[in-house]
Design a protein around this motif. Sequence first.
Motif, PDB file in Angstrom:
ATOM      1  N   TRP A  84      94.942  -2.366  -3.264  1.00  0.00           N
ATOM      2  CA  TRP A  84      93.791  -2.114  -4.127  1.00  0.00           C
ATOM      3  C   TRP A  84      93.273  -0.694  -3.939  1.00  0.00           C
ATOM      4  CZ3 TRP A  84      88.654  -1.017  -2.841  1.00  0.00           C
ATOM      5  CH2 TRP A  84      87.762  -1.034  -3.918  1.00  0.00           C
ATOM      6  N   LYS A  85      93.230  -0.203  -2.701  1.00  0.00           N
ATOM      7  CA  LYS A  85      92.725   1.142  -2.448  1.00  0.00           C
ATOM      8  C   LYS A  85      93.680   2.205  -2.976  1.00  0.00           C
ATOM      9  CE  LYS A  85      89.741   0.276   1.524  1.00  0.00           C
ATOM     10  NZ  LYS A  85      88.552   0.929   0.929  1.00  0.00           N
ATOM     11  N   TYR A  94      86.582   4.528  -4.964  1.00  0.00           N
ATOM     12  CA  TYR A  94      85.407   3.906  -4.343  1.00  0.00           C
ATOM     13  C   TYR A  94      85.348   4.295  -2.868  1.00  0.00           C
ATOM     14  CZ  TYR A  94      85.071   0.868  -8.465  1.00  0.00           C
ATOM     15  OH  TYR A  94      84.941   0.384  -9.742  1.00  0.00           O
ATOM     16  N   THR A  95      84.160   4.678  -2.421  1.00  0.00           N
ATOM     17  CA  THR A  95      83.992   5.003  -1.002  1.00  0.00           C
ATOM     18  C   THR A  95      83.924   3.753  -0.140  1.00  0.00           C
ATOM     19  OG1 THR A  95      81.593   5.105  -1.302  1.00  0.00           O
ATOM     20  CG2 THR A  95      82.829   7.164  -1.532  1.00  0.00           C
ATOM     21  N   ALA A  96      83.554   2.623  -0.703  1.00  0.00           N
ATOM     22  CA  ALA A  96      83.496   1.344   0.006  1.00  0.00           C
ATOM     23  C   ALA A  96      83.900   0.239  -0.952  1.00  0.00           C
ATOM     24  CB  ALA A  96      82.095   1.081   0.579  1.00  0.00           C
ATOM     25  N   LEU A  97      84.219  -0.905  -0.409  1.00  0.00           N
ATOM     26  CA  LEU A  97      84.641  -2.039  -1.230  1.00  0.00           C
ATOM     27  C   LEU A  97      83.435  -2.631  -1.948  1.00  0.00           C
ATOM     28  CD1 LEU A  97      86.694  -4.184  -2.146  1.00  0.00           C
ATOM     29  CD2 LEU A  97      86.237  -5.404  -0.010  1.00  0.00           C
ATOM     30  N   PRO A  98      83.339  -2.509  -3.278  1.00  0.00           N
ATOM     31  CA  PRO A  98      82.213  -3.104  -4.007  1.00  0.00           C
ATOM     32  C   PRO A  98      82.293  -4.624  -3.992  1.00  0.00           C
ATOM     33  CG  PRO A  98      83.320  -1.408  -5.319  1.00  0.00           C
ATOM     34  CD  PRO A  98      84.219  -1.749  -4.170  1.00  0.00           C
ATOM     35  N   LYS A  99      81.156  -5.267  -3.956  1.00  0.00           N
ATOM     36  CA  LYS A  99      81.135  -6.725  -3.892  1.00  0.00           C
ATOM     37  C   LYS A  99      81.687  -7.357  -5.159  1.00  0.00           C
ATOM     38  CE  LYS A  99      77.241  -7.065  -0.662  1.00  0.00           C
ATOM     39  NZ  LYS A  99      77.030  -5.624  -0.458  1.00  0.00           N
TER      40      LYS A  99
END
Length: 570
Positions: free
Chosen positions: A340-341, A348-353
């Motif tokens: 996914w990354k 995305y800097t972090a995994l969105p919920k």
Amino acid sequence: MVRHYTPIIDRQPRSYTDDDLHHALQLITEGQPITRVAAMMKIPRRTLRNHASGERKTTIASRKRILLPEEETIIVQHAAVLGHFGYVFDVYELQLFVKSFLDKAQRNAPQFKDNMPGEEWALSFIKRHSDVLSTRVCQTISQKRAAVGVEAVEKFFTNLSANLQGVPPQNIVNYDETNLTDDPKSKTMLFRKSIKHPEKVMNTSKSSVSIMFACSAAGNQLPPYVVYKAEQLMDTWVRGGPLMVRYNRTHSGWFDAHCFSDWLTKIAVPYFQSLDNDAPKFLIGDNLASHMSATTEGVRTEMNINFIFLPPNSTHVLQPLDVAVFGPMKKAWRKVLTEWKEGPGKYYTALPKQWFPSLLFQLLDEMDNRDELAVAGFRATGIYPIDKDHIMRKITNENVKSAHDLVSPLVLEQLRQIKESAANNPNATRCGKCVQVELGKSISLQELGANTSATFVSRSVKRCASGGRGERRGKVAKIPVPVDSPSFSDSDENTDDPYEVPVGEDSSDNSNDEALEVSVGGNKHEQESDGDTLDTWNIEEVYVEKHEVEELPEDDFEVGDYDTWTHTPS
């Protein structure tokens, strides 16, 4: 000083045998010239000269051994036993051990610098004794886990055998919480040989999502239960995930008593109701305080569900999910997260919920062998079918091959005592006292003893009737409100976004000038108190704190007896 030595690995094998060498030496003894014999027998002339002159007395070329064979055997035996007790050597520590041995024996090894063997010698030592020693990747466990009591495990299996007598495997369920992080961890990649800092460009963070998994001894999988770290639950955090999965949120992101009671009501109870037998139902898990509350006890009694708690610090050997399921699952999660990354999530800097439900769907699709892993986990932990001896061999170190023959029984007994006493540290420091300092200001050691405004608050923590963990404060009044924190699933009816309840007004009508502060977060509930309605918002527990008020309305609230005092300089 670092040695740059490359061992010769392409040495050409000799073209003659020992019989040829002996025959050549006999010809030389009879008077034949060495040059003629060397050409005839195809043996190097220098080799014949060395053997004929007596400089080489054996056909095996090697250096003088540093340690005697008996000394190497003793080191190997003790290293093997120490490794099984958790006090392992790595290659460097083996080098240090041999140096210490040579220094204490007052022996000088000219091949070593300051009696310190090199890494190549240590690797050769391990290779010479490969029938006993080998290098393995190990995991670290705490001293308390390593010193899990034999008596506690024996008592656990004694009670377990009595409780699970005649119970079908589908009625035995193991539950456990874990988290899925936003970090795919390191991985072996291709780089230029001389590069010093191999790096891969990929955004990661320290965030994680908590999930409750449960499986039966027959391999049945219960739907997962997801808990986000948030004050509200958005509809996009639910859509796109697997069917029957339920979602919730807490302030900390971890399971509390309300989430566990909701999981019990919405996940475990429907599963047990779907079984076509009247045998007792059992839930096996760790003994966290949040797993027992008034709501949980009521549901357990009504549905005839029995809890079996594992002994403390024993989940690494007695928890089926920890032993067999979570390891492959985390490996599959790292694969799904990396894909996914490298694709949609590269920016995305972090995994969105809102992406998590779809990634969870891919994870469960990757784990198509969860049923087999669950059955293997119950078998490996000795819970079903019950096999106490299998676990006792792990705990008591009885599976060391000929352990009593390797070292003295006194050494084994001393290692057991060290292992058991290491978990109880007599020099453990006690918790200190919180120092309340004005926001934006600092404090020094001198000011700590001279500042009259510094207030010390005990770190003792009280628990509410709901089973949650209280906040550390001064004098606090607690409202023991039984709270149900509902979860949401993709199949629930749609409501306005986000899922939230308006925050209530002040908790009571009080004639004092100071207002009551309410620690909020969660669902709205009402409780009658002397005719007044208290509107509260709660996830874990409700706290009402009053500043600068000597007397609290004990008729309305249960006053928590926190230890609070003001420091006065001598």
